[in-house]
Design an enzyme around this catalytic site. Structure first.
Site, PDB file in Angstrom:
ATOM      1  CB  SER A  24      36.062 -53.512 -26.170  1.00  0.00           C
ATOM      2  OG  SER A  24      36.548 -54.073 -24.991  1.00  0.00           O
ATOM      3  CB  SER A  69      44.031 -53.269 -23.941  1.00  0.00           C
ATOM      4  OG  SER A  69      44.128 -54.471 -23.207  1.00  0.00           O
ATOM      5  CE  LYS A  73      44.750 -52.777 -19.380  1.00  0.00           C
ATOM      6  NZ  LYS A  73      44.270 -53.917 -18.613  1.00  0.00           N
ATOM      7  CB  ALA A 134      52.697 -59.241  -9.153  1.00  0.00           C
ATOM      8  N   GLY A 136      49.623 -55.870 -14.461  1.00  0.00           N
ATOM      9  CA  GLY A 136      48.641 -54.788 -14.486  1.00  0.00           C
ATOM     10  C   GLY A 136      47.286 -55.197 -13.931  1.00  0.00           C
ATOM     11  CB  ALA A 137      44.917 -57.860 -14.875  1.00  0.00           C
ATOM     12  CE1 TYR A 236      37.300 -62.108 -23.642  1.00  0.00           C
ATOM     13  CE2 TYR A 236      38.343 -61.173 -21.704  1.00  0.00           C
ATOM     14  CZ  TYR A 236      37.979 -61.071 -23.027  1.00  0.00           C
ATOM     15  OH  TYR A 236      38.298 -59.950 -23.748  1.00  0.00           O
ATOM     16  N   GLY A 257      36.829 -64.842 -16.827  1.00  0.00           N
ATOM     17  CA  GLY A 257      37.063 -63.396 -16.922  1.00  0.00           C
ATOM     18  C   GLY A 257      36.026 -62.611 -17.698  1.00  0.00           C
TER      19      GLY A 257
END
Ligand code: NAD
Length: 287
Positions: A24, A69, A73, A134, A136-137, A236, A257
């Site tokens: 990021s 992150s 989160k 199931a 967060g993402a 990823y 990803g």
């Protein structure tokens, strides 16, 4: 970079741990530089113990915003003044915007995932999705997919603490959207094969395939992956998980990803700066 930093440079942060691997900072700083925006993005090693103090400090300094992150989160929600409708429904935040001291929590993971599919020419609107995970993402993805018009979502999760999160998500989706959602035990391999049969996409939104689980795969029987099924793994690193290797060998279209990473970042970029991230430029540079 030294030429870019001025007395007026606005700071954007990233609060997570571990964080040193993150793409990021490079992604956002390159985008700021390309557009000539006077912002800088820095990653801060920050877990839940430091979260409250960090948020207070950032607020005192009027920091424009930050990403959040793992493991922050969910924990960050209680410190927000406002939540976006998606963040409210999902119960998690990955992007904070500070408007003159008012903190709004957004979640861009779901929008980012759906945009990454569109960008790759994959259309799942009005169709059925099978989703593993199931957490967060996965919750962000399933809720956004339902809001965007995916017709049916079958969620599979192991019977850990996330199963009840998945049950809540299913209830929310069924009550608040036109999508039909169901949840099953990931160990029920017969049901998994059945649900995949009439799905256009299988999405794995668990950490299986990523270190230290890099040698694992949630699918044990490759024959349940048809050639016309899209197989998507939101991991990823590595670029190609065991699942994607298996799917490729079966002739499926695969997507990792990275696209989700890019598009969730592009959404956050727009929230902070009001500008579109130059995604084609960033794609070339980073991916
Ligand atoms: P989380 O901890 O909130 O959820 C983890 C989920 O995986 C749960 O459903 C859990 O039951 C399941 N799970 C964990 N271990 C498992 C195992 N051994 N077998 C089967 N299921 C298992 O985590 P999260 O924030 O949802 O992240 C999940 C993964 O997605 C991570 O690898 C993360 O790096 C990745 N991610 C990628 C992006 C992106 O932009 N590409 C964005 C967010 C998360």
């Amino acid at each position: 970079m030294s030429e870019r930093i001025s007395g007026k440079t606005k700071l954007i942060g990233l609060l997570a741990t571990p964080i040193s691997h993150s793409k990021s900072p490079k992604m956002h700083n390159e985008a700021f530089a390309k557009l000539g925006l006077d912002y800088a993005y820095l990653a801060f090693e920050c877990g839940q113990d430091q979260l409250e103090d960090t948020i207070k400090g950032f607020k005192a300094l009027n920091i424009r915003g930050y990403n959040v992150s793992m493991p922050n989160k969910i924990a960050i929600c209680k410190y927000m003044d406002k939540l976006s409708p998606a963040a409210e429904m999902i119960g998690a935040v990955n992007t904070v915007v500070n408007d003159n001291g008012v903190l709004t929590g957004h979640i861009t993971d779901g929008v980012g995932y759906m945009k990454s599919l569109k960008d790759a020419g994959i259309d799942i609107i009005g169709k059925k999705m099978t989703l593993i995970g199931a957490g967060g993402a996965a919750t962000a993805i399933s809720i956004q997919a339902a809001l965007d018009g995916v017709k049916e979502i079958s969620i599979f999760n192991r019977k850990d603490r996330f199963f009840s999160v998945g049950e809540r998500t299913v209830k929310d989706i069924n009550e608040k959207t036109n999508c039909k959602a169901q949840i099953f035990d990931l160990e029920d391999t017969e049901k998994l094969a059945l649900e995949i049969q009439d799905s256009v996409i299988l999405t794995d939104a668990s950490p299986v395939g990523m270190k230290p689980l890099e040698n694992l795969c949630n699918i044990s029987d490759p024959s349940i992956l048809r050639e016309d099924l899209v197989v998507s793994d939101i991991v990823y690193i590595p670029n190609k998980t065991k699942l994607l290797e298996m799917a490729e060998a079966r002739g499926c279209k695969t997507i990792n990803g990275l696209g989700m990473m890019l598009w969730q970042g592009a959404e956050a970029f727009k929230l902070w700066t009001g500008e579109e991230m130059p995604v084609d430029y960033i794609k070339e540079l980073i991916f």
